[in-house]
Write a protein that holds these residues in place. Structure first.
Motif, PDB file in Angstrom:
ATOM      1  N   GLU A  14     -88.500  14.076 -14.718  1.00 16.68           N
ATOM      2  CA  GLU A  14     -89.436  13.558 -15.718  1.00 16.68           C
ATOM      3  C   GLU A  14     -88.702  13.193 -17.007  1.00 16.68           C
ATOM      4  O   GLU A  14     -88.928  12.130 -17.582  1.00 16.68           O
ATOM      5  N   SER A  15     -87.788  14.037 -17.427  1.00 15.66           N
ATOM      6  CA  SER A  15     -87.026  13.763 -18.642  1.00 15.66           C
ATOM      7  C   SER A  15     -86.104  12.558 -18.453  1.00 15.66           C
ATOM      8  O   SER A  15     -86.016  11.691 -19.325  1.00 15.66           O
ATOM      9  N   GLY A  20     -84.150   7.612 -19.650  1.00 13.89           N
ATOM     10  CA  GLY A  20     -83.332   6.587 -19.004  1.00 13.89           C
ATOM     11  C   GLY A  20     -81.861   6.918 -18.890  1.00 13.89           C
ATOM     12  O   GLY A  20     -81.098   6.134 -18.329  1.00 13.89           O
ATOM     13  N   THR A  21     -81.465   8.072 -19.419  1.00 10.83           N
ATOM     14  CA  THR A  21     -80.063   8.485 -19.282  1.00 10.83           C
ATOM     15  C   THR A  21     -79.994   9.971 -18.937  1.00 10.83           C
ATOM     16  O   THR A  21     -80.845  10.761 -19.380  1.00 10.83           O
ATOM     17  N   VAL A  22     -78.964  10.321 -18.190  1.00 14.34           N
ATOM     18  CA  VAL A  22     -78.766  11.718 -17.808  1.00 14.34           C
ATOM     19  C   VAL A  22     -78.414  12.538 -19.048  1.00 14.34           C
ATOM     20  O   VAL A  22     -78.899  13.661 -19.220  1.00 14.34           O
ATOM     21  N   TRP A  23     -77.587  11.978 -19.949  1.00 14.07           N
ATOM     22  CA  TRP A  23     -77.157  12.770 -21.101  1.00 14.07           C
ATOM     23  C   TRP A  23     -78.317  13.087 -22.034  1.00 14.07           C
ATOM     24  O   TRP A  23     -78.382  14.178 -22.602  1.00 14.07           O
ATOM     25  N   THR A  32     -76.342  20.874 -18.968  1.00 12.94           N
ATOM     26  CA  THR A  32     -75.217  19.940 -18.934  1.00 12.94           C
ATOM     27  C   THR A  32     -75.629  18.702 -18.154  1.00 12.94           C
ATOM     28  O   THR A  32     -76.598  18.738 -17.386  1.00 12.94           O
ATOM     29  N   ARG A  33     -74.894  17.627 -18.358  1.00  8.64           N
ATOM     30  CA  ARG A  33     -75.166  16.403 -17.596  1.00  8.64           C
ATOM     31  C   ARG A  33     -75.020  16.655 -16.106  1.00  8.64           C
ATOM     32  O   ARG A  33     -75.813  16.164 -15.314  1.00  8.64           O
ATOM     33  N   SER A  34     -73.996  17.430 -15.732  1.00  7.23           N
ATOM     34  CA  SER A  34     -73.800  17.685 -14.295  1.00  7.23           C
ATOM     35  C   SER A  34     -74.949  18.512 -13.728  1.00  7.23           C
ATOM     36  O   SER A  34     -75.331  18.329 -12.572  1.00  7.23           O
ATOM     37  N   ALA A  35     -75.550  19.388 -14.529  1.00 10.14           N
ATOM     38  CA  ALA A  35     -76.684  20.184 -14.046  1.00 10.14           C
ATOM     39  C   ALA A  35     -77.890  19.279 -13.788  1.00 10.14           C
ATOM     40  O   ALA A  35     -78.592  19.448 -12.785  1.00 10.14           O
ATOM     41  N   ARG A  58     -73.879   3.158 -14.535  1.00  6.88           N
ATOM     42  CA  ARG A  58     -75.252   3.490 -14.930  1.00  6.88           C
ATOM     43  C   ARG A  58     -76.049   4.032 -13.733  1.00  6.88           C
ATOM     44  O   ARG A  58     -75.921   3.553 -12.624  1.00  6.88           O
ATOM     45  N   VAL A  59     -76.893   5.005 -14.000  1.00  9.40           N
ATOM     46  CA  VAL A  59     -77.804   5.552 -12.986  1.00  9.40           C
ATOM     47  C   VAL A  59     -79.212   5.129 -13.373  1.00  9.40           C
ATOM     48  O   VAL A  59     -79.625   5.291 -14.525  1.00  9.40           O
ATOM     49  N   GLU A  60     -79.935   4.562 -12.413  1.00 11.72           N
ATOM     50  CA  GLU A  60     -81.307   4.113 -12.658  1.00 11.72           C
ATOM     51  C   GLU A  60     -82.230   4.654 -11.583  1.00 11.72           C
ATOM     52  O   GLU A  60     -81.797   4.940 -10.470  1.00 11.72           O
ATOM     53  N   LEU A  61     -83.505   4.757 -11.919  1.00 15.16           N
ATOM     54  CA  LEU A  61     -84.491   5.154 -10.920  1.00 15.16           C
ATOM     55  C   LEU A  61     -84.764   3.994  -9.972  1.00 15.16           C
ATOM     56  O   LEU A  61     -84.830   2.841 -10.394  1.00 15.16           O
TER      57      LEU A  61
END
Length: 90
Positions: A14-15, A20-23, A32-35, A58-61
């Motif tokens: 959801e977050s 729109g970004t992992v960070w 953490t981003r890896s978590a 980039r990672v996108e849904l």
């Protein structure tokens, strides 16, 4: 009945969908981003479909991931609303 995914993984999705970004999701959730990435991968495994796709760095849904995230946002909102209403009753 299908297994319900972990609440932490659903909150990560959801977050991520909102920001729109992992960070940014990691920052909001104090992870953490890896978590966050790990939670998204576990959620994909549990659900049996892709939530994200990588485009370069980039990672996108995916479209299916966007639809699922919308449903999850509604569900989490309902849970929060119920908790607030019941807490107000004492």
């Amino acid at each position: 009945m299908a297994r319900i995914p972990s609440t932490q993984a659903l909150r990560a999705l959801e977050s991520f969908a909102r920001h729109g970004t992992v960070w940014q999701a990691a920052d909001e959730l104090n992870l953490t981003r890896s978590a966050v990435s790990h939670q998204l991968r576990l959620l994909e495994r549990d659900l049996g479909f892709r939530l994200t796709s990588r485009i370069g760095t980039r990672v996108e849904l995916t479209p299916q991931g966007q639809a699922y995230a919308t449903d999850i946002r509604r569900a989490l909102s309902m849970i929060a609303g119920s908790a607030t209403r019941n807490a107000a009753r004492g």
